[in-house]
Design an enzyme around this catalytic site. Structure first.
Site, short mmCIF file in Angstrom:
data_model
loop_
_atom_site.label_atom_id
_atom_site.label_comp_id
_atom_site.label_asym_id
_atom_site.label_seq_id
_atom_site.Cartn_x
_atom_site.Cartn_y
_atom_site.Cartn_z
CB SER A 19 -3.35 5.30 44.15
OG SER A 19 -3.90 5.45 42.85
CE1 TYR A 66 -6.39 9.53 45.87
CE2 TYR A 66 -5.47 8.81 43.77
CZ TYR A 66 -6.10 8.52 44.97
OH TYR A 66 -6.43 7.21 45.28
CE LYS A 101 -4.15 7.38 47.85
NZ LYS A 101 -4.47 6.66 49.10
CB THR A 160 -15.06 2.22 45.53
OG1 THR A 160 -14.24 3.37 45.23
CG2 THR A 160 -14.22 0.97 45.46
N1 LIG Z 1 -11.45 3.56 44.30
C1 LIG Z 1 -10.36 3.65 43.57
O1 LIG Z 1 -10.40 3.67 42.33
C2 LIG Z 1 -9.02 3.73 44.24
C3 LIG Z 1 -7.89 3.61 43.43
C4 LIG Z 1 -6.64 3.70 44.01
C5 LIG Z 1 -6.52 3.90 45.37
N2 LIG Z 1 -7.63 4.02 46.13
C6 LIG Z 1 -7.44 4.27 47.57
O2 LIG Z 1 -8.06 3.24 48.32
C7 LIG Z 1 -8.51 3.76 49.56
C8 LIG Z 1 -9.98 3.41 49.76
O3 LIG Z 1 -10.71 3.92 48.67
P1 LIG Z 1 -12.24 3.60 48.42
O4 LIG Z 1 -12.44 3.61 46.97
O5 LIG Z 1 -12.68 2.44 49.22
O6 LIG Z 1 -12.87 4.96 48.98
P2 LIG Z 1 -14.21 5.23 49.81
O7 LIG Z 1 -14.44 6.70 49.71
O8 LIG Z 1 -15.30 4.31 49.40
O9 LIG Z 1 -13.78 4.85 51.31
C9 LIG Z 1 -12.85 5.63 52.00
C10 LIG Z 1 -13.23 5.66 53.47
O10 LIG Z 1 -12.27 6.47 54.14
C11 LIG Z 1 -12.94 7.27 55.09
N3 LIG Z 1 -12.19 8.49 55.37
C12 LIG Z 1 -11.99 9.53 54.54
N4 LIG Z 1 -11.29 10.48 55.16
C13 LIG Z 1 -11.03 10.04 56.40
C14 LIG Z 1 -10.35 10.58 57.53
N5 LIG Z 1 -9.80 11.80 57.50
N6 LIG Z 1 -10.25 9.83 58.65
C15 LIG Z 1 -10.82 8.61 58.71
N7 LIG Z 1 -11.49 8.06 57.70
C16 LIG Z 1 -11.60 8.76 56.55
C17 LIG Z 1 -14.28 7.59 54.43
O11 LIG Z 1 -15.26 7.96 55.39
C18 LIG Z 1 -14.61 6.28 53.73
O12 LIG Z 1 -15.40 5.42 54.53
C19 LIG Z 1 -8.23 5.27 49.53
O13 LIG Z 1 -7.02 5.53 50.20
C20 LIG Z 1 -8.08 5.56 48.05
O14 LIG Z 1 -7.27 6.66 47.78
C21 LIG Z 1 -8.88 3.93 45.59
#
Ligand SMILES: NC(=O)c1ccc[n+]([C@@H]2O[C@H](COP(=O)([O-])OP(=O)(O)OC[C@H]3O[C@@H](n4cnc5c(N)ncnc54)[C@H](O)[C@@H]3O)[C@@H](O)[C@H]2O)c1
Length: 350
Positions: free
Chosen positions: A241, A256, A260, A291
């Site tokens: 991130s 968080y 990251k 998301t």
């Molecule tokens: N959405 C954002 O703004 C953003 C920004 C920077 C980074 N990210 C990173 O991107 C990645 C995906 O984010 P997203 O927005 O698609 O989130 P999301 O919550 O839509 O999807 C995350 C998925 O991970 C699964 N998950 C959570 N904990 C788990 C575990 N212990 N074991 C297996 N699966 C697990 C959840 O069930 C979910 O389906 C994450 O690592 C998040 O930190 C997201």
């Protein structure tokens, strides 16, 4: 045109300054004063085109102002598989961006960024995808949709990335089923926001680190072992991130951010250790993405601030990481490892 003008003006100015002064101290300026009207009032730029060696010239009209787009484009959630006959017609450069016959694991692909990146892999020729997610219903739906859309062999494993023992066996099952493993996208993760450091609950802090950093490591380790054993190398992409490089504003989320930052440093460490096995390890650092992770009531008011602080004036779309993920997974990035690619609409520029 601009560059030529700049140089010409610079040397004239240098010559003027030289008159009457000591020649040894003559100065040359390569950057113009911003008030120089000759440099900011170009309304057309001459263009020379060469087609099979023949030259034609044209003039490009230059508009100095234009509307800033704030729109988020509609998301096409349907994946379309790459046809074999289309692949056969690709130029060498385009072909490098494809992944024919490869097999991938995508964690956290029950929804969101992980699912979208899985769709993108399917669109560039991957023949098998294993989705790993902790949510049964989401994972089943995602796997069903992906295989129905593309016809490829998709498996869903309901497994928690924190369970290293189960992960080892799950990855082995993927290799047994598909006969190979080439790509891992480590997207599973959670976020806690608006948590003051001075009162951060200890258990919550530990849990987040356990999922985001230990989980990423355990999956990478299991996949790394399989890739090393195969002798065929592979590509691992960790979803970090921008919070691993900057501190978010205004919400407080020390855990968080720390998790990251650790994912980014883990990426570099694994890249250095596993380059000798032909395994490349890179990370993607998204900015604020639209998301489910961010569709929580407590964040609604803050989203306006995030957008305002983003030069592109929008959140990222759920498919905005797709092409970068494909690039990192493919031979297009074969000399790239240990890199952290920030993709944030410019947020970290300010
Ligand atoms: N959405 C954002 O703004 C953003 C920004 C920077 C980074 N990210 C990173 O991107 C990645 C995906 O984010 P997203 O927005 O698609 O989130 P999301 O919550 O839509 O999807 C995350 C998925 O991970 C699964 N998950 C959570 N904990 C788990 C575990 N212990 N074991 C297996 N699966 C697990 C959840 O069930 C979910 O389906 C994450 O690592 C998040 O930190 C997201």
């Amino acid at each position: 045109m601009l560059a030529r003008n700049t140089l010409r003006l610079a040397s004239r100015s240098g010559a003027r300054r030289a008159i009457g002064a000591t020649p040894l101290s003559r100065s040359f300026f390569s950057s113009p004063k911003s008030t120089d009207p000759a440099l900011i009032q170009e309304h057309s730029v001459p263009v020379s085109s060469y087609n099979q060696g023949l030259r034609t010239s044209d003039e490009l009209k230059v508009e100095h102002t234009g509307p800033v787009t704030t729109a988020v484009h509609d998301i096409e959630t349907r994946a379309v598989p790459l046809k074999k006959d289309v692949h056969a017609t690709l130029t060498p450069t385009l072909a490098k961006f494809t992944l024919p016959g490869k097999v991938a694991i995508v964690t956290g692909a029950g929804r969101g960024l992980g699912f979208n990146m899985a769709q993108a892999l399917a669109e560039v020729g991957v023949r098998g995808i294993a989705i790993m997610d902790v949510q049964q219903e989401l994972g089943d739906k995602a796997a069903h949709e992906l295989s129905a859309q593309t016809g490829i062999d998709v498996r869903f494993y309901r497994v928690d990335v924190r369970d290293g023992h189960a992960m080892g066996q799950t990855v082995q099952d993927v290799v047994d089923h598909y006969g190979q493993l080439d790509i891992l996208i480590n997207a599973a993760g959670i976020a806690d926001s608006n948590m003051k450091a001075e009162t951060y609950d200890h258990e919550k802090f530990r849990r987040l680190l356990d999922i985001n950093i230990t989980g990423s490591f355990l999956v990478a380790q299991a996949c790394g072992q399989a890739m090393i054993k195969s002798g065929r190398g592979g590509s691992i992409i960790n979803i970090a991130s921008m919070s691993g490089s900057v501190v978010n504003y205004p919400q407080e989320q020390s855990c968080y951010n720390a998790s990251k930052a650790a994912v980014i440093q883990l990426t570099k460490s694994l890249a250095a250790e596993w380059a000798r096995y032909g395994i490349r390890v890179n990370s993607i650092s998204p900015g604020y993405m639209d998301t489910a992770l961010n569709r929580v009531p407590t964040l609604e008011g803050q989203k306006r601030i995030w957008i305002d602080h983003t030069p592109q004036k929008r959140l990222g779309c759920v498919d905005d990481l797709n092409n970068l993920a494909v690039y990192l997974a493919s031979d297009g990035s074969s000399f790239m490892t240990g890199n952290n690619c920030i993709i944030d609409g410019g947020y970290t520029l300010w």
